[in-house]
Design a protein around this motif. Structure first.
Motif, PDB file in Angstrom:
ATOM      1  N   GLY A 139       1.171  -1.158  -0.138  1.00  0.00           N
ATOM      2  CA  GLY A 139       0.154   0.127  -0.200  1.00  0.00           C
ATOM      3  C   GLY A 139       0.833   1.347   0.249  1.00  0.00           C
ATOM      4  O   GLY A 139       0.543   1.871   0.781  1.00  0.00           O
ATOM      5  N   ILE A 140       1.678   1.226  -0.711  1.00  0.00           N
ATOM      6  CA  ILE A 140       2.743   2.592  -0.890  1.00  0.00           C
ATOM      7  C   ILE A 140       2.630   3.530  -2.139  1.00  0.00           C
ATOM      8  O   ILE A 140       2.769   2.581  -3.652  1.00  0.00           O
ATOM      9  CB  ILE A 140       4.391   2.030  -0.514  1.00  0.00           C
ATOM     10  N   PRO A 141       2.272   4.373  -2.114  1.00  0.00           N
ATOM     11  CA  PRO A 141       2.538   5.176  -2.880  1.00  0.00           C
ATOM     12  C   PRO A 141       3.365   5.512  -4.058  1.00  0.00           C
ATOM     13  O   PRO A 141       4.653   6.225  -3.176  1.00  0.00           O
ATOM     14  CB  PRO A 141       1.915   6.781  -2.791  1.00  0.00           C
ATOM     15  N   GLY A 142       3.017   5.443  -5.274  1.00  0.00           N
ATOM     16  CA  GLY A 142       4.346   5.666  -6.252  1.00  0.00           C
ATOM     17  C   GLY A 142       4.291   6.436  -6.959  1.00  0.00           C
ATOM     18  O   GLY A 142       2.451   6.924  -7.211  1.00  0.00           O
ATOM     19  N   VAL A 143       5.071   7.205  -6.890  1.00  0.00           N
ATOM     20  CA  VAL A 143       4.971   9.082  -8.006  1.00  0.00           C
ATOM     21  C   VAL A 143       5.793   8.480  -8.341  1.00  0.00           C
ATOM     22  O   VAL A 143       6.708   8.445  -8.465  1.00  0.00           O
ATOM     23  CB  VAL A 143       4.466  10.020  -7.050  1.00  0.00           C
ATOM     24  N   ALA A 144       5.114   9.028 -10.387  1.00  0.00           N
ATOM     25  CA  ALA A 144       6.024   9.624 -11.331  1.00  0.00           C
ATOM     26  C   ALA A 144       5.824  10.876 -11.724  1.00  0.00           C
ATOM     27  O   ALA A 144       5.334  12.089 -11.546  1.00  0.00           O
ATOM     28  CB  ALA A 144       5.946   8.758 -12.435  1.00  0.00           C
ATOM     29  N   CYS A 145       6.695  11.603 -12.102  1.00  0.00           N
ATOM     30  CA  CYS A 145       7.731  12.759 -12.287  1.00  0.00           C
ATOM     31  C   CYS A 145       6.678  13.117 -13.089  1.00  0.00           C
ATOM     32  O   CYS A 145       7.472  12.281 -14.444  1.00  0.00           O
ATOM     33  CB  CYS A 145       8.824  13.483 -12.446  1.00  0.00           C
ATOM     34  N   ILE A 146       6.352  14.658 -13.053  1.00  0.00           N
ATOM     35  CA  ILE A 146       5.274  14.246 -14.779  1.00  0.00           C
ATOM     36  C   ILE A 146       5.874  15.371 -15.555  1.00  0.00           C
ATOM     37  O   ILE A 146       6.123  14.601 -17.000  1.00  0.00           O
ATOM     38  CB  ILE A 146       4.042  15.526 -14.726  1.00  0.00           C
ATOM     39  N   ALA A 147       6.878  15.865 -15.200  1.00  0.00           N
ATOM     40  CA  ALA A 147       7.750  16.298 -15.791  1.00  0.00           C
ATOM     41  C   ALA A 147       8.898  15.632 -17.483  1.00  0.00           C
ATOM     42  O   ALA A 147       9.104  15.683 -18.078  1.00  0.00           O
ATOM     43  CB  ALA A 147       8.458  18.002 -16.103  1.00  0.00           C
ATOM     44  N   SER A 148       9.174  14.757 -16.419  1.00  0.00           N
ATOM     45  CA  SER A 148       9.853  13.611 -16.552  1.00  0.00           C
ATOM     46  C   SER A 148       9.372  12.846 -17.511  1.00  0.00           C
ATOM     47  O   SER A 148       9.686  12.055 -18.621  1.00  0.00           O
ATOM     48  CB  SER A 148      10.496  12.655 -14.898  1.00  0.00           C
ATOM     49  N   ALA A 149       8.304  11.686 -16.924  1.00  0.00           N
ATOM     50  CA  ALA A 149       7.581  11.107 -18.111  1.00  0.00           C
ATOM     51  C   ALA A 149       7.597  11.448 -18.797  1.00  0.00           C
ATOM     52  O   ALA A 149       6.900  10.741 -20.101  1.00  0.00           O
ATOM     53  CB  ALA A 149       5.884  10.884 -16.567  1.00  0.00           C
ATOM     54  N   TYR A 207       0.546   3.695 -10.049  1.00  0.00           N
ATOM     55  CA  TYR A 207       1.495   4.847  -9.657  1.00  0.00           C
ATOM     56  C   TYR A 207       0.944   6.335  -9.967  1.00  0.00           C
ATOM     57  O   TYR A 207       0.085   6.281 -11.560  1.00  0.00           O
ATOM     58  CB  TYR A 207       2.759   4.723 -11.277  1.00  0.00           C
ATOM     59  N   GLN A 208       1.024   6.766 -10.151  1.00  0.00           N
ATOM     60  CA  GLN A 208       0.380   8.830 -10.409  1.00  0.00           C
ATOM     61  C   GLN A 208       1.114   9.910 -10.827  1.00  0.00           C
ATOM     62  O   GLN A 208       2.829   9.717 -10.410  1.00  0.00           O
ATOM     63  CB  GLN A 208       0.171   8.909  -9.361  1.00  0.00           C
ATOM     64  N   LEU A 209       0.897  10.179 -11.887  1.00  0.00           N
ATOM     65  CA  LEU A 209       1.854  11.427 -12.480  1.00  0.00           C
ATOM     66  C   LEU A 209       1.432  12.733 -11.792  1.00  0.00           C
ATOM     67  O   LEU A 209       0.357  12.981 -11.703  1.00  0.00           O
ATOM     68  CB  LEU A 209       1.648  12.007 -14.110  1.00  0.00           C
ATOM     69  N   LEU A 210       2.544  12.952 -11.236  1.00  0.00           N
ATOM     70  CA  LEU A 210       2.479  14.460 -10.000  1.00  0.00           C
ATOM     71  C   LEU A 210       3.460  15.223 -10.232  1.00  0.00           C
ATOM     72  O   LEU A 210       4.545  15.001 -10.576  1.00  0.00           O
ATOM     73  CB  LEU A 210       2.178  13.880  -8.084  1.00  0.00           C
ATOM     74  N   GLY A 211       3.679  16.622  -9.795  1.00  0.00           N
ATOM     75  CA  GLY A 211       4.276  17.114  -9.805  1.00  0.00           C
ATOM     76  C   GLY A 211       5.438  17.378  -9.004  1.00  0.00           C
ATOM     77  O   GLY A 211       5.298  16.367  -7.623  1.00  0.00           O
ATOM     78  N   LEU A 212       6.371  17.928  -8.879  1.00  0.00           N
ATOM     79  CA  LEU A 212       7.434  18.363  -7.963  1.00  0.00           C
ATOM     80  C   LEU A 212       6.769  18.614  -6.144  1.00  0.00           C
ATOM     81  O   LEU A 212       7.918  18.489  -5.251  1.00  0.00           O
ATOM     82  CB  LEU A 212       8.789  19.110  -7.902  1.00  0.00           C
TER      83      LEU A 212
END
Lengths: 138, 89
Positions: free
Chosen positions: A78-88, A113-118
């Protein structure tokens, strides 16, 4: 389940699978964090690390699929995974929302994963006890 | 303040040298990935509190030698928990 001495970690992966050892080292470390009774607040993918969130990665069947291995670990615990939207976006890792916005032929962001900002990154680093970076070779 | 330096770059990379240059006497050094090659380089002077990931040593056919303590991932977690701050080079 957490003891008084347990810490919360934030992990940042900046090295890509198959061209660096970063996702592999980070996963072994993350498993040990849980085994030692600590927790992980969030896992961030930044720079080339976002390749880990591509559902289209198709290694030979006798090799570890790091995208899959990481996704399973995040879901299990249950750990949130975040990918930097600008990198992705630059590296062709899109969710369906961005696919529609930019009219691309496919979306390939791995669940969960979610796409989110810094901003998310800054917030997590501010509230977590320890942040570790898993870099590539350069 | 006790700092844990985690370095994953091979010893010939500039960043490895910069890590050693930033090292304080009471700090700890953890060699991971290609940095474990340093454990097998006799000419390289490593700090007193030096550790290396066993899995990475094994993968490269190396042993840690007398001056480097070989640890597993659980040991790596313990080092990060005990350190006041962690720098990943």
């Amino acid at each position: 389940m957490t003891s008084p001495t347990s810490l919360a970690f934030t992990l940042v992966i900046t090295g890509a699978p198959y061209s660096s050892q970063a996702p592999q080292t980070a996963l072994s470390f993350a498993q040990a964090v849980i085994a030692e009774g600590h927790s992980i607040d969030r896992v961030f993918l930044y720079g080339d690390g976002v390749h880990l969130a591509s559902a289209l990665s198709t290694p030979p069947s006798d090799e570890t699929n790091w995208s899959l291995a990481w996704a399973e670990f995040l879901i299990e615990h249950g750990i949130p995974g975040v990918a930097c939207i600008a990198s992705a976006l630059r590296r062709g890792v899109l969710n369906s929302e961005e696919q529609q916005r930019y009219e691309r032929s496919a979306a390939n962001l791995v669940t969960p994963y979610q796409l989110l900002g810094l901003g998310e990154w800054v917030e997590s680093i501010a509230s977590t006890s320890k942040t570790l970076y898993f870099h590539g070779e350069h | 303040m006790k700092t844990l330096h985690i370095v994953n770059k091979s010893p010939e990379q500039a960043r490895f040298g910069r890590c050693l240059a930033a090292f304080d006497r009471d700090d700890q050094l953890l060699l991971t990935e290609n940095a474990v090659i340093a454990a097998g380089v006799a000419s390289l002077e490593l700090p007193t509190h030096c550790f290396a990931l066993e899995a990475d040593l094994k993968a490269r056919g190396l042993t840690s030698g007398a001056s480097v303590v070989s640890i597993d991932y659980n040991g790596m977690v313990k080092l990060t928990v005990e350190a006041d701050r962690v720098i990943c080079w």
